[in-house]
Design a protein around this motif. Structure first.
Motif, short mmCIF file in Angstrom:
data_model
loop_
_atom_site.label_atom_id
_atom_site.label_comp_id
_atom_site.label_asym_id
_atom_site.label_seq_id
_atom_site.Cartn_x
_atom_site.Cartn_y
_atom_site.Cartn_z
N LEU A 1 -11.68 17.85 -11.33
CA LEU A 1 -12.86 17.24 -10.71
C LEU A 1 -12.46 15.93 -10.04
N SER A 2 -12.61 15.86 -8.73
CA SER A 2 -12.18 14.68 -7.97
C SER A 2 -13.27 13.62 -7.91
N LEU A 3 -14.00 13.48 -9.01
CA LEU A 3 -15.05 12.47 -9.17
C LEU A 3 -14.83 11.74 -10.49
N PRO A 4 -15.25 10.48 -10.59
CA PRO A 4 -15.14 9.75 -11.86
C PRO A 4 -16.30 10.10 -12.79
N PHE A 5 -16.31 11.34 -13.29
CA PHE A 5 -17.44 11.82 -14.07
C PHE A 5 -17.06 12.07 -15.52
N VAL A 6 -17.70 11.36 -16.45
CA VAL A 6 -17.72 11.69 -17.86
C VAL A 6 -19.15 11.47 -18.35
N LEU A 7 -19.49 12.03 -19.49
CA LEU A 7 -20.84 11.85 -20.02
C LEU A 7 -21.06 10.39 -20.42
N PRO A 8 -22.29 9.90 -20.31
CA PRO A 8 -22.59 8.54 -20.78
C PRO A 8 -22.22 8.35 -22.25
N SER A 9 -22.30 9.42 -23.04
CA SER A 9 -21.95 9.32 -24.46
C SER A 9 -20.46 9.10 -24.67
N VAL A 10 -19.66 9.33 -23.63
CA VAL A 10 -18.22 9.08 -23.72
C VAL A 10 -17.90 7.62 -23.44
N GLY A 11 -18.48 7.07 -22.38
CA GLY A 11 -18.24 5.68 -22.02
C GLY A 11 -18.09 5.54 -20.52
N PRO A 12 -17.82 4.33 -20.03
CA PRO A 12 -17.71 4.10 -18.58
C PRO A 12 -16.40 4.62 -18.03
N LEU A 13 -16.43 4.97 -16.76
CA LEU A 13 -15.23 5.38 -16.05
C LEU A 13 -15.32 4.86 -14.62
N PRO A 14 -14.81 3.67 -14.37
CA PRO A 14 -14.90 3.11 -13.01
C PRO A 14 -14.02 3.88 -12.04
N SER A 15 -14.39 3.80 -10.76
CA SER A 15 -13.56 4.36 -9.69
C SER A 15 -12.39 3.41 -9.42
N PRO A 16 -11.30 3.95 -8.87
CA PRO A 16 -11.07 5.36 -8.60
C PRO A 16 -10.59 6.09 -9.84
N ALA A 17 -11.01 7.33 -9.96
CA ALA A 17 -10.65 8.13 -11.13
C ALA A 17 -10.83 9.60 -10.80
N TYR A 18 -10.24 10.45 -11.60
CA TYR A 18 -10.44 11.88 -11.52
C TYR A 18 -10.47 12.42 -12.95
N VAL A 19 -10.96 13.64 -13.12
CA VAL A 19 -11.23 14.18 -14.45
C VAL A 19 -10.78 15.64 -14.50
N LEU A 20 -10.16 16.02 -15.60
CA LEU A 20 -9.88 17.42 -15.87
C LEU A 20 -10.88 17.91 -16.91
N VAL A 21 -11.67 18.87 -16.52
CA VAL A 21 -12.74 19.40 -17.36
C VAL A 21 -12.28 20.72 -17.96
N SER A 22 -12.46 20.87 -19.27
CA SER A 22 -12.14 22.14 -19.92
C SER A 22 -13.43 22.83 -20.33
#
Length: 551
Positions: free
Chosen positions: A386-407
């Motif tokens: 996922l080429s977006l800085p996306f995690v659940l609010p229950s996980v915590g903040p994730l400022p840009s720039p970032a990317y995410v591997l979703v399982s």
């Protein structure tokens, strides 16, 4: 531990062709939102007549379809082409904003006015969290608000379904439904209503996704040229419902392509129940109208609302109905039971060294269906970049720039339910997916996250990866990883199975014990596919249209 896991999971799948697939080929027939002021009609320039009021209804219809979602649009198309008089009743509206048309804007749609905004009951397996359950409230249904992914999945999942609904039986309907960007073949359709774009056929894929592909290959996962073709596992490019860079949902594809037929679409009309007389469904009830069906009512309201409408109409577990003061028409204990849903973990997150380019598509340009250790079996895991800085609010903040591997957990063991909260037809159902009630699901989620971290740590990401933010220090041992997953797990929004074949409906999708009524949507799935479910929903509706027309 991660190296052992990936060693167990990976393998050179390119050399493990499944003979059964060749047999299948031989048997085949042939993402608050600001709305744009510019809207497009779901059925512009088609033969569909849009009705704003029940006063505009004809006196009689052969078939009345409840819901203009993926299944309802397919059925309206096929029955309309066959000359049947068809009415489709949809609770949502017709106008569509630019956010629906633009594949990159799908994250704005969930929680918007085009979403029923359903919620689960608190989930003990997720620490009591309440999980969103978005369902489309618009012409096109959930196909108009989803992330556009269109995956068939491994044939072994369908081969666990009853006879008549297995992979060989459904392949012709998968093909009939689509116009595939790679062209027609033994596996793909070339002239169906729904356009499917493989990002293998474009040149503007996201560079972070390219790093994901390389990192997966470096771990031994083979590249599949077409995740909907002969080899449905391995690393590959995303496939999406896109036509000329615009979302091609079920309404644009199926209703928008109808010409010179009589199909009526009543919008902004909520169905309050079905009308059963003498063991036969004769129609449905709106706020102030009874709509009659000459032949059949086709219930296409999805895995949440189809069982809800059945129970409101007296068809379901008798004890539950009586406790709510609903007269029992038919005691069918399995209505609302066997709810299955995929879980995902959002996610394994990385701070990037520099700005991550915006995807031109749905922000998940590449993916990996992890082959099962038995190549004849379907996968447990799906990983997406996922080429977006996306995690659940229950996980915590994730400022840009970032990317995410979703399982994603593709073969959950946990089962849940849909129940009535009230006899009031305007009260949402109690949705309880019962996530991680089976301990094996948590073990598998740990396995999937561990593999995602191993891919994310690969040399192919060296030019992008600054540091792993999540799970970070929480990933040092299994106990901490489990705690992270309980905060990071979310629904993949793929509910199925609440009116399953063999329990609630027969193999022709007729409700057992009632004539004139079929259920045709993901609720009838007798098991969850190991893939995103929209493609299977479309194929099931395609086959069901033939069953309906044959009587």
């Amino acid at each position: 531990m991660t190296s052992k896991i990936s060693g167990d999971l990976r393998g050179d799948f390119a050399n493990q062709r499944i003979n059964r697939r060749k047999a299948l080929a031989a048997a085949a027939v042939g993402c608050g939102m600001a709305l744009s002021n510019v809207a497009r009609s779901a059925v512009a320039a088609s033969g569909v007549r849009i009705l704003a009021s029940p006063e505009q209804l004809h006196s009689a219809y052969d078939y009345v379809i409840v819901g203009a979602g993926s299944s309802g649009c397919v059925l309206a198309h096929r029955l309309g082409l066959a000359g049947r008089r068809v009415l489709v009743v949809e609770a949502g509206g017709q106008a569509k904003p630019a956010a629906i048309a633009d594949p990159t804007e799908w994250p704005k749609l969930q929680g918007s006015q085009f979403d029923w905004r359903y919620l689960t009951v608190p989930q003990p397996g997720l620490g009591g969290r309440i999980i969103r359950c978005p369902r489309g409230k618009v012409v096109g249904g959930s196909s108009a608000i989803n992330a556009l992914g269109y995956h068939r999945g491994h044939p072994a999942a369908y081969d666990r379904w009853p006879e008549g609904w297995r992979a060989m039986d459904l392949l012709p309907y998968f093909k009939r439904a689509e116009t595939f960007s790679g062209g027609a073949s033994a596996w793909r359709g070339g002239n169906g209503p729904l356009h499917v774009l493989s990002l293998a056929d474009v040149t503007d894929r996201n560079p972070v996704a390219s790093a994901f592909v390389k990192a997966s290959q470096d771990l031994g996962f083979s590249m599949t040229p077409d995740i909907g073709g002969e080899v449905t596992t391995g690393v590959g490019w995303q496939q999406l419902n896109i036509k000329r860079r615009v979302r091609d949902d079920a309404a644009t594809a199926y209703l928008g392509s109808l010409e010179n037929v009589t199909v009526d679409l009543l919008v902004d009309a909520e169905v309050l129940g079905l009308v059963i007389e003498g063991g036969r469904c004769i129609g449905l009830r709106l706020a102030e109208h009874l709509v009659r069906a000459g032949s059949e009512v086709l219930l296409c309201a999805g895995a949440i609302d189809s069982p809800r409408l059945l129970m409101l109409s007296g068809i379901g577990p008798a004890d539950q109905l009586r406790s709510l003061g609903i007269p029992v028409v038919l005691d069918l204990p399995d209505v609302g039971r066997h709810l299955e849903d995929h879980l995902l973990v959002a996610g394994v997150a990385y701070a990037a060294r520099r700005e991550v380019p915006r995807s031109h598509y749905n922000h998940a340009d590449a993916l990996l269906y992890v082959p099962h250790t038995d190549p004849d079996d379907s996968p447990n895991h799906l990983l997406m970049c996922l080429s977006l800085p996306f995690v659940l609010p229950s996980v915590g903040p994730l400022p840009s720039p970032a990317y995410v591997l979703v399982s994603g957990l593709m073969r959950p063991r946990s089962r849940g339910s849909v129940k009535l909260a009230s006899g009031n037809p305007r009260v949402p159902a109690l949705i309880d997916p019962n996530y991680i009630s089976e301990p094996a699901d948590l073990d598998l989620l740990v396995e999937g996250v561990s593999l995602a971290r191993e891919i994310g740590a690969g040399a192919a990401f060296a030019d992008w990866r600054a540091q792993e933010v999540y799970p970070g220090p929480e990933g040092t041992n299994t106990a901490d990883m489990r705690k992270f997953i309980l905060r990071a797990a979310d629904s993949f929004h793929h509910p199925v199975g609440t009116c399953r074949i063999g329990a609630v409906v027969d193999e022709a999708l007729r409700v057992k014990g009632v004539t004139g009524l079929r259920v045709i949507d993901a609720s009838v799935f007798p098991g969850i596919p190991q893939a995103l479910i929209n493609a299977a929903t479309i194929a099931v509706a395609e086959k069901a249209s033939d069953l309906v027309l044959s009587g």
